[in-house]
Design a protein around this motif. Structure first.
Motif, PDB file in Angstrom:
ATOM      1  N   SER A 227       0.829  -1.206   0.000  1.00 32.51           N
ATOM      2  CA  SER A 227       0.000   0.000   0.000  1.00 32.51           C
ATOM      3  C   SER A 227       0.864   1.257   0.000  1.00 32.51           C
ATOM      4  CB  SER A 227      -0.919  -0.001   1.223  1.00 32.51           C
ATOM      5  OG  SER A 227      -0.181  -0.231   2.405  1.00 32.51           O
ATOM      6  N   GLY A 228       0.235   2.374  -0.379  1.00 33.48           N
ATOM      7  CA  GLY A 228       0.973   3.632  -0.418  1.00 33.48           C
ATOM      8  C   GLY A 228       1.393   4.114   0.954  1.00 33.48           C
ATOM      9  N   LYS A 229       0.596   3.782   1.965  1.00 35.10           N
ATOM     10  CA  LYS A 229       0.921   4.133   3.352  1.00 35.10           C
ATOM     11  C   LYS A 229       1.274   2.865   4.117  1.00 35.10           C
ATOM     12  CE  LYS A 229      -2.998   6.011   4.385  1.00 35.10           C
ATOM     13  NZ  LYS A 229      -4.055   6.728   5.151  1.00 35.10           N
ATOM     14  N   ARG A 230       2.068   3.010   5.171  1.00 33.73           N
ATOM     15  CA  ARG A 230       2.404   1.856   5.997  1.00 33.73           C
ATOM     16  C   ARG A 230       1.147   1.299   6.660  1.00 33.73           C
ATOM     17  NH1 ARG A 230       8.352   2.344   8.819  1.00 33.73           N
ATOM     18  NH2 ARG A 230       9.435   3.378   7.085  1.00 33.73           N
ATOM     19  N   SER A 231       1.166   0.007   6.876  1.00 32.68           N
ATOM     20  CA  SER A 231       0.033  -0.642   7.527  1.00 32.68           C
ATOM     21  C   SER A 231       0.016  -0.304   9.012  1.00 32.68           C
ATOM     22  CB  SER A 231       0.127  -2.161   7.349  1.00 32.68           C
ATOM     23  OG  SER A 231      -0.759  -2.827   8.215  1.00 32.68           O
ATOM     24  N   SER A 232      -1.185  -0.072   9.542  1.00 34.02           N
ATOM     25  CA  SER A 232      -1.307   0.221  10.980  1.00 34.02           C
ATOM     26  C   SER A 232      -0.948  -0.980  11.833  1.00 34.02           C
ATOM     27  CB  SER A 232      -2.733   0.673  11.297  1.00 34.02           C
ATOM     28  OG  SER A 232      -3.668  -0.345  10.955  1.00 34.02           O
ATOM     29  N   THR A 233      -1.009  -2.183  11.268  1.00 35.45           N
ATOM     30  CA  THR A 233      -0.656  -3.379  12.031  1.00 35.45           C
ATOM     31  C   THR A 233       0.818  -3.750  11.877  1.00 35.45           C
ATOM     32  OG1 THR A 233      -1.384  -4.771  10.185  1.00 35.45           O
ATOM     33  CG2 THR A 233      -2.962  -4.359  11.937  1.00 35.45           C
ATOM     34  N   MET A 234       1.505  -3.166  10.893  1.00 40.42           N
ATOM     35  CA  MET A 234       2.941  -3.386  10.701  1.00 40.42           C
ATOM     36  C   MET A 234       3.632  -2.051  10.457  1.00 40.42           C
ATOM     37  SD  MET A 234       3.326  -6.739   8.268  1.00 40.42           S
ATOM     38  CE  MET A 234       2.670  -8.336   8.709  1.00 40.42           C
ATOM     39  N   PRO A 235       3.565  -1.125  11.394  1.00 42.07           N
ATOM     40  CA  PRO A 235       4.070   0.227  11.147  1.00 42.07           C
ATOM     41  C   PRO A 235       5.578   0.297  10.927  1.00 42.07           C
ATOM     42  CG  PRO A 235       3.517  -0.068  13.470  1.00 42.07           C
ATOM     43  CD  PRO A 235       2.994  -1.268  12.754  1.00 42.07           C
ATOM     44  N   ASP A 236       6.316  -0.728  11.328  1.00 38.51           N
ATOM     45  CA  ASP A 236       7.768  -0.707  11.159  1.00 38.51           C
ATOM     46  C   ASP A 236       8.223  -1.230   9.802  1.00 38.51           C
ATOM     47  OD1 ASP A 236       8.046   0.260  13.758  1.00 38.51           O
ATOM     48  OD2 ASP A 236       8.197  -1.752  14.622  1.00 38.51           O
ATOM     49  N   PRO A 238       8.506  -0.838   5.929  1.00 39.87           N
ATOM     50  CA  PRO A 238       8.360   0.216   4.917  1.00 39.87           C
ATOM     51  C   PRO A 238       7.541  -0.242   3.722  1.00 39.87           C
ATOM     52  CG  PRO A 238      10.556  -0.739   4.827  1.00 39.87           C
ATOM     53  CD  PRO A 238       9.888  -1.332   6.024  1.00 39.87           C
ATOM     54  N   THR A 239       7.012   0.707   3.002  1.00 38.91           N
ATOM     55  CA  THR A 239       6.243   0.395   1.800  1.00 38.91           C
ATOM     56  C   THR A 239       7.177   0.173   0.616  1.00 38.91           C
ATOM     57  OG1 THR A 239       6.060   2.694   1.080  1.00 38.91           O
ATOM     58  CG2 THR A 239       4.392   1.893   2.641  1.00 38.91           C
ATOM     59  N   ILE A 240       6.612  -0.404  -0.439  1.00 37.90           N
ATOM     60  CA  ILE A 240       7.364  -0.526  -1.694  1.00 37.90           C
ATOM     61  C   ILE A 240       7.684   0.860  -2.232  1.00 37.90           C
ATOM     62  CG2 ILE A 240       7.189  -1.287  -4.110  1.00 37.90           C
ATOM     63  CD1 ILE A 240       5.602  -3.708  -3.137  1.00 37.90           C
ATOM     64  N   ALA A 241       6.703   1.776  -2.113  1.00 36.77           N
ATOM     65  CA  ALA A 241       6.910   3.140  -2.608  1.00 36.77           C
ATOM     66  C   ALA A 241       8.071   3.827  -1.904  1.00 36.77           C
ATOM     67  CB  ALA A 241       5.630   3.952  -2.424  1.00 36.77           C
ATOM     68  N   GLU A 242       8.210   3.613  -0.611  1.00 37.18           N
ATOM     69  CA  GLU A 242       9.296   4.231   0.155  1.00 37.18           C
ATOM     70  C   GLU A 242      10.669   3.730  -0.274  1.00 37.18           C
ATOM     71  OE1 GLU A 242       8.635   4.917   4.626  1.00 37.18           O
ATOM     72  OE2 GLU A 242       7.195   3.333   4.127  1.00 37.18           O
ATOM     73  N   GLN A 243      10.715   2.564  -0.874  1.00 37.86           N
ATOM     74  CA  GLN A 243      11.994   1.943  -1.211  1.00 37.86           C
ATOM     75  C   GLN A 243      12.337   2.098  -2.697  1.00 37.86           C
ATOM     76  OE1 GLN A 243      12.934  -1.799   1.060  1.00 37.86           O
ATOM     77  NE2 GLN A 243      10.742  -1.722   1.525  1.00 37.86           N
TER      78      GLN A 243
END
Length: 327
Positions: A227-236, A238-243
């Motif tokens: 997803s574009g934002k980090r998951s609330s259940t896995m906040p640590d 990172p997203t694909i977009a962030e990388q």
């Protein structure tokens, strides 16, 4: 006379508290158990969501909701069975993008993905997570890309079936990253999770719920969420977009449907019960714990239109990428 007047006042207050929902539930439906078709095997994410929702909805409906697992053919066995069921309201189907947007753009299906079903309620958006077996020497996407380029076609990546969201998210990532990995399709999460834990496959694109317990124990290594934002259940994680993949935001969604043509009384009772279920704080919390985001947020009037738009969007993606049921 006074007691009769008090009774009328009490009854009026009770009816007012039930509101529109109570009026929608007046009538004989349902008079027998309701079947819920789940197009994946027991033990996976879809099974978790279906059981959470059914557990509350059956109490409101006053009849049991019985799970009917029909995995295979990239969820279209379940969709076909649901489409062919009598249009009487006694069949509910948990449907996802695979059955109405992905597979119909890869091969002919026996049902009309946009006309066979009537929406009941939006379940939620589903971020996916790319996970690796600890033996794979990578800890982030850049390391994965470097390893895959140095070892073309050495890595095996599991999914819940050809044409599933798991598969297509992996394909889009592979295209953007310029890497090749072998696709290993399964019928559902329970199977690919078992093989990933055993080291028979190297990677998997998974819904969050089945993967989370093994991530927490270190038996799987999370690399990125889709997803574009980090998951609330896995906040640590990172997203694909962030990388390095700006704009990457893939979070397929599910909804509960029944057959087109269900009588209005039955349809409204089902919709009222499922809407009330999705608004229940305990259900909301339980679904979020399994990784479902934006629970029940899509308005009912928007679901059919979103199904149509997704069918068009993914049809274009699939044709451009030349993805087939043999991919």
């Amino acid at each position: 006379m006074s007691s009769r007047r008090q009774w009328i006042q009490w009854a009026g207050l009770g009816a007012a508290s039930l509101g529109v929902m109570g009026r929608a539930w007046a009538g004989p439906f349902p008079e027998k158990p309701i079947k819920m078709i789940v197009p994946y095997p027991a033990g996976g994410g879809a099974d978790q969501w279906a059981r959470i929702v059914a557990g509350k909805a059956e109490k409101l409906l006053g009849q049991p909701i019985v799970m009917d697992y029909k995995p295979g053919a990239s969820t279209t066995i379940g969709a076909d069975a649901a489409a062919k069921a009598p249009a009487d309201g006694y069949t509910v189907h948990l449907i996802d993008s695979t059955a109405f947007a992905y597979v119909p753009n890869m091969r002919k299906v026996s049902y009309d993905p946009l006309k066979a079903f009537t929406p009941l309620v939006h379940l939620g958006d589903l971020p996916f997570v790319l996970v690796a077996h600890p033996s794979v020497p990578v800890r982030n996407l850049q390391e994965l890309i470097a390893f895959a380029k140095a070892n073309p076609n050495k890595l095996n990546c599991a999914s819940a079936g050809v044409g599933s969201p798991h598969h297509l998210i992996a394909e889009i990532f592979k295209q953007r990253a310029g890497i090749s990995m072998n696709h290993v399709p399964y019928k559902g999460a329970a199977q690919y999770i078992a093989d990933l834990l055993g080291g028979q496959v190297d990677l998997a694109v998974s819904t969050l719920g089945p993967a989370m317990p093994h991530i927490q124990t270190g038996r799987m290594r999370p690399l990125a969420v889709s997803s574009g934002k980090r998951s609330s259940t896995m906040p640590d994680v990172p997203t694909i977009a962030e990388q390095g993949f700006e704009g990457f935001d893939e979070k397929p969604w599910n909804c509960f449907v029944t057959n087109a043509g269900v009588p209005a009384e039955a349809l409204e009772r089902l919709r009222s019960a499922f809407r009330a279920t999705m608004d229940d704080p305990e259900v909301l919390q339980a679904l979020r714990k399994t990784g479902v985001e934006e629970v029940g947020r899509m308005p009912l009037a928007q679901i059919s239109e979103q199904m149509r738009l997704d069918n068009l969007k993914w049809g274009d993606v699939i044709r451009r990428a030349k993805i087939t049921m043999d991919s």
